[in-house]
Design a protein around this motif. Structure first.
Motif, PDB file in Angstrom:
ATOM      1  N   VAL A 170       0.857  -1.184   0.000  1.00  0.00           N
ATOM      2  CA  VAL A 170       0.000   0.000   0.000  1.00  0.00           C
ATOM      3  C   VAL A 170       0.896   1.238   0.000  1.00  0.00           C
ATOM      4  CG1 VAL A 170      -2.139  -0.938   0.987  1.00  0.00           C
ATOM      5  CG2 VAL A 170      -0.302  -0.264   2.529  1.00  0.00           C
ATOM      6  N   SER A 171       0.456   2.242  -0.761  1.00  0.00           N
ATOM      7  CA  SER A 171       1.256   3.460  -0.880  1.00  0.00           C
ATOM      8  C   SER A 171       0.593   4.585  -0.088  1.00  0.00           C
ATOM      9  CB  SER A 171       1.360   3.818  -2.373  1.00  0.00           C
ATOM     10  OG  SER A 171       1.194   5.203  -2.563  1.00  0.00           O
ATOM     11  N   PHE A 172       1.408   5.348   0.627  1.00  0.00           N
ATOM     12  CA  PHE A 172       0.878   6.462   1.424  1.00  0.00           C
ATOM     13  C   PHE A 172       0.315   7.543   0.508  1.00  0.00           C
ATOM     14  CE2 PHE A 172       1.257  10.271   4.219  1.00  0.00           C
ATOM     15  CZ  PHE A 172       0.392   9.844   5.208  1.00  0.00           C
ATOM     16  N   GLU A 173       0.952   7.726  -0.635  1.00  0.00           N
ATOM     17  CA  GLU A 173       0.467   8.726  -1.585  1.00  0.00           C
ATOM     18  C   GLU A 173      -0.928   8.348  -2.087  1.00  0.00           C
ATOM     19  OE1 GLU A 173       3.241   9.499  -4.843  1.00  0.00           O
ATOM     20  OE2 GLU A 173       1.516  10.371  -5.916  1.00  0.00           O
ATOM     21  N   THR A 174      -1.121   7.063  -2.386  1.00  0.00           N
ATOM     22  CA  THR A 174      -2.446   6.599  -2.825  1.00  0.00           C
ATOM     23  C   THR A 174      -3.461   6.757  -1.696  1.00  0.00           C
ATOM     24  OG1 THR A 174      -1.343   5.022  -4.269  1.00  0.00           O
ATOM     25  CG2 THR A 174      -3.677   4.625  -3.826  1.00  0.00           C
ATOM     26  N   TYR A 175      -3.044   6.380  -0.476  1.00  0.00           N
ATOM     27  CA  TYR A 175      -3.909   6.538   0.705  1.00  0.00           C
ATOM     28  C   TYR A 175      -4.380   7.991   0.814  1.00  0.00           C
ATOM     29  CZ  TYR A 175      -5.081   6.876   5.727  1.00  0.00           C
ATOM     30  OH  TYR A 175      -5.703   7.117   6.933  1.00  0.00           O
ATOM     31  N   ARG A 176      -3.438   8.945   0.680  1.00  0.00           N
ATOM     32  CA  ARG A 176      -3.771  10.372   0.767  1.00  0.00           C
ATOM     33  C   ARG A 176      -4.735  10.790  -0.341  1.00  0.00           C
ATOM     34  NH1 ARG A 176      -2.970  13.200   5.174  1.00  0.00           N
ATOM     35  NH2 ARG A 176      -3.231  14.976   3.775  1.00  0.00           N
TER      36      ARG A 176
ATOM     37  N   PHE B  11     -19.463   5.781  11.684  1.00  0.00           N
ATOM     38  CA  PHE B  11     -18.436   5.544  10.646  1.00  0.00           C
ATOM     39  C   PHE B  11     -17.238   6.482  10.846  1.00  0.00           C
ATOM     40  CE2 PHE B  11     -21.872   3.712   7.878  1.00  0.00           C
ATOM     41  CZ  PHE B  11     -21.211   2.564   7.467  1.00  0.00           C
ATOM     42  N   GLU B  12     -17.504   7.695  11.337  1.00  0.00           N
ATOM     43  CA  GLU B  12     -16.456   8.722  11.424  1.00  0.00           C
ATOM     44  C   GLU B  12     -15.430   8.449  12.524  1.00  0.00           C
ATOM     45  OE1 GLU B  12     -18.493  12.534  11.302  1.00  0.00           O
ATOM     46  OE2 GLU B  12     -19.687  11.836   9.590  1.00  0.00           O
ATOM     47  N   SER B  13     -15.636   7.360  13.279  1.00  0.00           N
ATOM     48  CA  SER B  13     -14.672   7.009  14.330  1.00  0.00           C
ATOM     49  C   SER B  13     -13.294   6.688  13.751  1.00  0.00           C
ATOM     50  CB  SER B  13     -15.182   5.807  15.129  1.00  0.00           C
ATOM     51  OG  SER B  13     -16.500   6.042  15.581  1.00  0.00           O
ATOM     52  N   THR B  14     -13.229   6.335  12.464  1.00  0.00           N
ATOM     53  CA  THR B  14     -11.920   6.027  11.848  1.00  0.00           C
ATOM     54  C   THR B  14     -11.387   7.199  11.017  1.00  0.00           C
ATOM     55  OG1 THR B  14     -13.006   4.987   9.951  1.00  0.00           O
ATOM     56  CG2 THR B  14     -12.335   3.521  11.730  1.00  0.00           C
TER      57      THR B  14
ATOM     58  N   ALA C 114     -12.920   4.818   1.795  1.00  0.00           N
ATOM     59  CA  ALA C 114     -12.127   4.169   0.740  1.00  0.00           C
ATOM     60  C   ALA C 114     -10.667   4.062   1.176  1.00  0.00           C
ATOM     61  CB  ALA C 114     -12.234   4.957  -0.559  1.00  0.00           C
ATOM     62  N   ALA C 115     -10.155   5.145   1.780  1.00  0.00           N
ATOM     63  CA  ALA C 115      -8.751   5.154   2.192  1.00  0.00           C
ATOM     64  C   ALA C 115      -8.514   4.118   3.292  1.00  0.00           C
ATOM     65  CB  ALA C 115      -8.371   6.551   2.680  1.00  0.00           C
ATOM     66  N   TRP C 116      -9.434   4.050   4.242  1.00  0.00           N
ATOM     67  CA  TRP C 116      -9.314   3.074   5.342  1.00  0.00           C
ATOM     68  C   TRP C 116      -9.333   1.650   4.785  1.00  0.00           C
ATOM     69  CZ3 TRP C 116     -11.695  -1.125   7.320  1.00  0.00           C
ATOM     70  CH2 TRP C 116     -11.340  -1.525   8.621  1.00  0.00           C
ATOM     71  N   MET C 117     -10.274   1.379   3.884  1.00  0.00           N
ATOM     72  CA  MET C 117     -10.410   0.038   3.278  1.00  0.00           C
ATOM     73  C   MET C 117      -9.155  -0.369   2.520  1.00  0.00           C
ATOM     74  SD  MET C 117     -12.657  -2.211   3.445  1.00  0.00           S
ATOM     75  CE  MET C 117     -12.256  -3.298   2.080  1.00  0.00           C
ATOM     76  N   TYR C 118      -8.582   0.593   1.816  1.00  0.00           N
ATOM     77  CA  TYR C 118      -7.373   0.343   1.015  1.00  0.00           C
ATOM     78  C   TYR C 118      -6.249  -0.186   1.908  1.00  0.00           C
ATOM     79  CZ  TYR C 118      -3.119   1.732  -1.575  1.00  0.00           C
ATOM     80  OH  TYR C 118      -1.883   1.756  -2.169  1.00  0.00           O
ATOM     81  N   VAL C 119      -6.161   0.349   3.128  1.00  0.00           N
ATOM     82  CA  VAL C 119      -5.072  -0.062   4.023  1.00  0.00           C
ATOM     83  C   VAL C 119      -5.431  -1.286   4.865  1.00  0.00           C
ATOM     84  CG1 VAL C 119      -3.612   0.658   5.959  1.00  0.00           C
ATOM     85  CG2 VAL C 119      -4.102   2.264   4.101  1.00  0.00           C
ATOM     86  N   PHE C 120      -6.675  -1.386   5.324  1.00  0.00           N
ATOM     87  CA  PHE C 120      -7.002  -2.434   6.304  1.00  0.00           C
ATOM     88  C   PHE C 120      -7.748  -3.641   5.733  1.00  0.00           C
ATOM     89  CE2 PHE C 120      -6.245   1.383   8.835  1.00  0.00           C
ATOM     90  CZ  PHE C 120      -5.217   0.897   9.637  1.00  0.00           C
ATOM     91  N   GLY C 121      -8.463  -3.464   4.622  1.00  0.00           N
ATOM     92  CA  GLY C 121      -9.103  -4.615   3.993  1.00  0.00           C
ATOM     93  C   GLY C 121     -10.254  -5.207   4.796  1.00  0.00           C
TER      94      GLY C 121
END
Ligand code: OOG
Ligand code: NI
Length: 273
Positions: free
Chosen positions: A145-151, A267-270, A160-167
């Motif tokens: 996973v890339s931090f740039e993509t996460y951002r 949902f906003e807890s993350t 979407a960003a959370w899912m990308y990292v945690f699955g």
């Protein structure tokens, strides 16, 4: 015998096995949950889980109708459906005939409502997936996973960003406060945890929902976790713990559903703060 073993390893996990795997993964990402669990156990409490939540993308490889399979096989039945227009999500909850089984809450991001860029990132990671990888809870079948993509995902959707990292892992477990002996209300639960230094998600108010709505919920802010991105280690919000108090309906039966207006804020807890 050999046939039996191979069938068992494929799909015959009991819900207890799936949930136990998800719990150990979850506490490894959420030390606060284990700390709260231990604080309550020290007070002699026996903790009952109200529900466990999973997230996904509505891509044909990963949508709710894929993720739900092991739960349906384990005897869960689909119940309420929920819509979150602003966040571009839908969700479904599941109940099990065994009253001790926690409810399951699965939401999915509506990809068609997002940019081609976001869709491109998500197709790259989900197109190659096999169904067994998706339903092998807990899992993030894509490696890097890339931090740039996460951002870049964050700019469009925190989810979407959370899912990308945690699955496909449990993003929270939920304590059913009704079952605690020494804590009578959600206010009391929150006050106790705040006195122990835990920080709550106050979006939409600390306690979401009312006795009239038959469900009150609160949650701590997600723990921060160091993640290995291709660019190096960065700290980002991982998972959180939720607390729920349910009330009986006119027939005297404890309400088992969810309240979309409250869930929208949970949902906003993350969220990245
Ligand atoms: C789920 C948020 C909603 C509830 O109990 O209303 C929820 C999530 O964060 O994925 O859990
Ligand atoms: Ni929840």
């Amino acid at each position: 015998m050999i046939l039996f073993e191979s069938m068992k390893s494929k799909s015959q996990n009991t819900y207890q096995e799936v949930i136990a795997r998800c719990w150990s993964d979850y506490v490894s990402k959420t030390p606060s949950a284990e700390a709260i669990h231990d604080l309550l156990a020290d007070r002699g409490e026996h903790i009952v889980n109200d529900h466990i939540a999973f997230r996904t993308f509505n891509h044909p490889k990963t949508r709710i109708s894929v993720l739900e399979k092991p739960f349906l096989e384990a005897g869960y039945k689909a119940r309420g459906t929920y819509h979150f227009e602003a966040k571009k999500l839908v969700a479904q909850h599941y109940e099990h005939p065994d009253a001790d089984a926690p409810k399951i809450f699965i939401s999915e991001l509506l990809l068609e409502e997002f940019s081609p860029e976001l869709n491109h990132v998500i197709s790259e990671i989900v197109e190659p997936l096999e169904e067994e990888e998706v339903v092998a809870f807990p899992s993030r079948p894509w490696q890097n996973v890339s931090f740039e993509t996460y951002r870049s995902l964050l700019a469009e959707s925190e989810y979407a960003a959370w899912m990308y990292v945690f699955g496909f892992c449990a993003n929270h477990f939920t304590i059913l406060v009704n079952e605690l002996k020494g804590i009578k209300s959600l206010e009391e639960m929150d006050e106790f945890l705040k006195s122990q230094g835990f920080e709550f998600n106050i979006s939409g108010g600390e306690i979401k929902g009312t006795p009239a709505e038959l469900l009150e919920q609160s949650s701590i802010l997600a723990d921060k976790m160091e993640v290995d991105f291709v660019e190096g280690k960065r700290e980002i919000p991982s998972c959180y713990y939720e607390f729920a108090r349910r009330y009986a309906d006119a027939d005297g039966k404890l309400f088992q559903g969810f309240i979309a207006k409250s869930a929208d804020k949970i949902f906003e807890s993350t969220d990245v703060r």
